[in-house]
Design an enzyme around this catalytic site. Structure first.
Site, short mmCIF file in Angstrom:
data_model
loop_
_atom_site.label_atom_id
_atom_site.label_comp_id
_atom_site.label_asym_id
_atom_site.label_seq_id
_atom_site.Cartn_x
_atom_site.Cartn_y
_atom_site.Cartn_z
N GLY A 269 0.84 -1.16 0.02
CA GLY A 269 0.18 0.01 0.15
C GLY A 269 0.68 1.24 0.09
O GLY A 269 1.92 1.27 0.06
N GLN A 270 0.22 2.44 -0.10
CA GLN A 270 0.85 3.67 0.05
C GLN A 270 0.05 4.69 1.04
O GLN A 270 -1.12 4.63 0.80
CB GLN A 270 0.78 4.38 -1.42
CG GLN A 270 1.53 5.50 -1.57
CD GLN A 270 2.85 5.68 -1.68
OE1 GLN A 270 3.60 4.72 -2.17
NE2 GLN A 270 3.53 6.65 -1.12
N GLY A 271 0.85 5.28 1.69
CA GLY A 271 0.29 6.42 2.65
C GLY A 271 1.19 7.69 2.37
O GLY A 271 1.89 7.62 1.69
N GLY A 272 0.76 8.60 3.53
CA GLY A 272 1.17 9.85 3.21
C GLY A 272 2.67 9.69 3.86
O GLY A 272 3.54 10.62 3.74
N VAL B 33 4.45 0.76 1.61
CA VAL B 33 4.57 -0.27 2.48
C VAL B 33 4.92 -1.50 1.60
O VAL B 33 4.10 -1.75 0.81
CB VAL B 33 3.37 -0.31 3.68
CG1 VAL B 33 3.88 -1.64 4.41
CG2 VAL B 33 3.34 0.76 4.44
N LYS C 267 7.63 -0.59 6.29
CA LYS C 267 7.35 0.87 5.69
C LYS C 267 8.43 1.69 5.53
O LYS C 267 9.30 2.08 6.35
CB LYS C 267 6.48 1.47 7.19
CG LYS C 267 5.74 2.91 7.00
CD LYS C 267 5.12 3.49 8.16
CE LYS C 267 4.16 2.92 8.57
NZ LYS C 267 3.26 3.76 9.76
N ASP D 190 -4.80 9.86 15.25
CA ASP D 190 -5.02 9.51 13.85
C ASP D 190 -5.73 7.96 13.62
O ASP D 190 -5.38 7.28 12.62
CB ASP D 190 -3.71 9.37 13.01
CG ASP D 190 -3.81 9.57 11.51
OD1 ASP D 190 -5.06 10.01 11.17
OD2 ASP D 190 -2.90 9.23 10.53
#
Length: 770
Positions: A484-487, A491, A505, A602
């Site tokens: 996946g991709q986060g801010g 990952v 990560k 968060d």
């Protein structure tokens, strides 16, 4: 084709098939007797067809034949035991049979005995069988076990209990490598557990040590770091069943069809796992890096890094024995003392020290040196004193599960472990210690240590992974492994050398989050342990890279199920309720039950990860904050988080508390129950948003929420009218004027308020994004 010709051909085919089936049937036997030997065309099978014994040729270009045992269903053929590894047969007339004396014998074409079980005494009517645990067993006619192959292993150990040593009988368990992958004759490397206290495993090259496990502490070999990290090594040493004896128990590894220990022709000890889709792979192996090879850095030398390139240094107070050799990369000569000890030294050394006694320097995170002496003492203080009183003692360690270890003479075979390890107390001259002895001997120390943001005196230890191991684990960050991709950044899924899967990560250089959030997450998660919090395994800080290594959770994040039309059906109400209460318990632990009071800040569905049983784990602590003592509120000028999950008092005023997380948890419940995203709660002009029903003062605590969810509270509070509503400005056409409005800028979000002329006293907050 004529009718006669047709029947002749059909008859010939039937005759051929009948003979073929008969041959196939006769080629498999289930026991060997004096009247039924095993020929080179036959195989002996175990009852459940797991193992097979027969003649094999390891090199197809060779005429040499061996008798061995292999896994019947595994391809390519994996031989686990060889009868005649030093005496191959070269003709097809050889056989394995029972002799007149009851011994199992391998005979060549001239009926000469190549190999025998060599049982003393007569035993008429013996029978040989192959068991489903891979043992060739010779029994008497009455069923008494006369001999079995497990007492004479070659290069492999299968799951079961094996004798390590017996001092009374002199028996020793050793496994010896093949000469090469195509030659089963005795190779250069042998593995075993010699009789010593405390016991430790070795691999020898000839008569010289090649690798060493470190001593056994009743639960693990302390020189194998993988056994120190909640790792299923599959190996247990049992002492004391009989005086002067020890046994090795090899376990079946989870998720493996077959597993075994094997010593390779190059001297690598491996614990192998076989799964049908992948074949054989090593769940653990050693030595892998040059640091693990016995004595690589010589006496008083320490291998610095657990990586492909060998780098040695001298212990504090020591210098290279030969600068010339060390400059060439030859470290085997090791190091010598820079200053002589006062104890046992000459008059000049005593004068040099000013008459002051020797002291000890504690060096942490090490694989302890070899050739220790075990002392039965009361505690670590006595261990220290016994070493101090013995002038030849160069160091000591007090290890849980073992006790007092002291070393005399040289310290050999030490290296820094990537995680875990033990403390060595090194004896040094007083001048080497300084006024305040501090361990400064570990450059680029592992594990990494940082002070807490709330208490500098409170430090953490976290395993440090090298960048090369991460590259290997992720196949150079292959897109196929991207989870996946986060801010924060991408990952990736990775598979470590021991076969364990992890989630990695990787901090993106363009990420708004930096070293502060990175350190914050490391320090928080390393201190927090709960079944509903994701477990941090380590980190990697090398070059420009900053990475966190977590346990891998196969079902990924909650949003991948909750908002996917094809997968949301997998979340029945029972699972959704289990997720809700699991997250609640995780938050309760953060707020009240852990050693720290933590506000997550968060909480959202993408930060709730699911394990293989769909149990939830809270992740991503980069924005979390710690509360101290009786502190209930915190404030910040930098409001960060996810729109929709941030409480109004935090979004507008930067004020956060436990109730901020309660707000996020409430939004989470709405999404889990409805299966809709928070930003999809849009209603017509006559209805307010569901998120409007939330006033900080009316929110319960997490302990109250857990009580409600678990049914402990039978009476629940009545819901109250909302203090504010949230609406898009574009839909508020019925507002004709705006008065007393203020706007606060936070990451492109602006907020204000208006008097609602339709209801007395109601204040409506407006949220818009630039």
């Amino acid at each position: 084709m004529g009718r006669r010709e047709f029947f002749v051909k059909v008859g010939f085919l039937c005759f051929f098939l009948f003979n073929l089936f008969s041959f196939a049937y006769c080629s498999v036997i289930y026991n060997i007797t004096a009247s039924r030997p095993l020929s080179s065309e036959q195989t002996l099978n175990s009852p459940r067809q797991i193992f097979e014994l027969g003649f094999f040729t390891p090199n197809n270009n060779s005429h040499n034949q061996y008798v061995g045992i292999w896994f019947k269903e595994v391809s390519p053929q994996t031989v686990i035991w060889v009868v005649n590894r030093e005496n191959p047969v070269t003709n097809s007339s050889a056989s394995l049979t029972i002799g007149s004396d009851g011994n199992l014998r391998l005979l060549d074409g001239q009926q000469n005995s190549i190999w025998s079980t060599n049982i003393s005494g007569q035993s008429n009517g013996s029978i040989a069988l192959l068991s489903d645990d891979g043992k060739l067993v010779l029994n008497s006619i009455a069923g008494e076990n006369l001999w079995d192959s497990s007492q004479h292993p070659t290069d492999s150990l299968l799951p079961g209990t094996w004798l390590a040593y017996n001092n009374t009988t002199g028996e020793r368990l050793t496994v010896t490598s093949w000469k090469s992958d195509k030659d089963p004759s005795v190779g250069d490397f042998t593995a075993g557990v010699p009789p010593q206290t405390p016991p430790q495993a070795f691999v020898w090259k000839g008569s010289k040590p090649h690798w060493r496990s470190g001593p056994w502490d009743k639960t693990k070999f302390i020189g194998i770091p993988e056994m120190d990290a909640d790792y299923q090594s599959g190996l247990t040493l049992i002492e004391g069943l009989q005086p002067g004896s020890a046994y090795l128990t090899v376990s079946v590894l989870r998720n493996c069809s077959y597993s075994m220990f094997v010593i390779s022709p190059t001297g690598v000890l491996r614990f192998l796992c076989w799964v049908e889709v992948r074949g054989w792979y090593a769940r653990w192996e050693a030595p892998v890096t040059p640091c693990e090879v016995y004595g690589a850095c010589g006496p008083f030398g320490v291998c610095q890094r657990y990586e492909p390139n060998l780098t040695c240094r001298c212990l504090k107070g020591f210098v290279p024995k030969s600068d010339e050799e060390w400059s060439k990369g030859n470290w085997t000569g090791g190091c010598v003392r820079r200053n002589e000890l006062s104890c046992g030294g000459n008059a000049s050394s005593i004068n040099t020290q000013g008459g002051k006694p020797d002291g000890f320097l504690k060096i942490g995170g090490l694989k302890l040196p070899d050739l220790s002496e075990f002392l039965k003492v009361f505690d670590e203080i006595e261990c220290h004193q016994r070493c101090l009183n013995k002038c030849s003692c160069s160091g000591y360690a007090y290890v849980n599960g073992i006790g007092c270890l002291i070393w005399t003479g040289s310290l050999l075979d030490m290296h820094e472990l990537p995680f875990g390890g033990q403390d060595l107390n090194l004896r040094l001259a007083h001048t080497e210690l300084g006024e305040t002895p501090v361990d400064t001997s570990r450059e680029n120390s592992q594990p990494i240590m940082w002070g807490s943001t709330s208490e500098d005196k409170d430090s953490i230890e976290l395993p440090l992974f090298d960048f090369h191991s991460i590259i290997v684990a992720t196949n150079n960050f292959d897109i196929v492994n991207k989870l996946g991709q986060g801010g924060y950044g991408p990952v990736y899924k990775g598979t470590l050398q021991d076969g364990n899967d992890v989630a990695i990560k990787r901090l993106s250089s363009s990420s708004g989050q930096g070293m502060t959030e990175f350190k914050n997450e490391m320090m928080l998660i390393s201190k927090l342990q709960h079944r509903n919090l994701v477990r941090l395994l380590g980190c990697c800080i090398e070059r420009e890279e900053k990475m966190l290594i977590y346990e891998y959770l196969p079902n990924k994040s909650l949003d991948t199920y909750l908002f996917d039309p094809a997968r949301k059906a997998e979340l029945d109400w029972s699972r959704r309720f289990n997720i809700i209460i699991g997250v609640a318990r995780g938050l309760l632990y953060l707020h009240r039950d852990s050693c720290l009071r933590v506000i997550h800040r968060d909480l959202k569905v993408s930060n709730i990860l699911l394990d293989e049983k769909m149990n939830p784990k809270i992740s991503d602590f980069g924005l979390a904050r710690i509360f101290e003592g009786t502190q209930d509120l915190g404030s910040t000028h930098r409001v960060v988080g996810t729109i929709g999950y941030m409480a109004p008092e935090y979004l507008l005023g930067g004020i956060f508390s436990e109730k901020s997380d309660v707000f996020g948890f409430g939004v989470l419940i709405l999404e889990i129950v409805s299966g809709r995203k928070v930003n999809s709660f849009q209603y017509d002009k006559q209805h307010m948003s569901l998120l409007a029903y939330d006033n900080a003062a009316d929110r319960p605590t997490m302990s109250a929420i857990v009580s409600m969810l678990s049914g402990e509270k039978s009476t629940l509070p009545e819901p109250k009218q909302p203090t504010f509503t949230f609406q898009n400005i574009s839909s508020n056409n019925h507002f004709q004027s705006q008065s007393n409005s203020t706007w606060h800028g936070n990451h492109g979000v602006k907020a204000g308020y208006k008097h609602d002329r339709r209801s007395t006293g109601r204040v409506i907050f407006l949220i818009r994004s630039d």
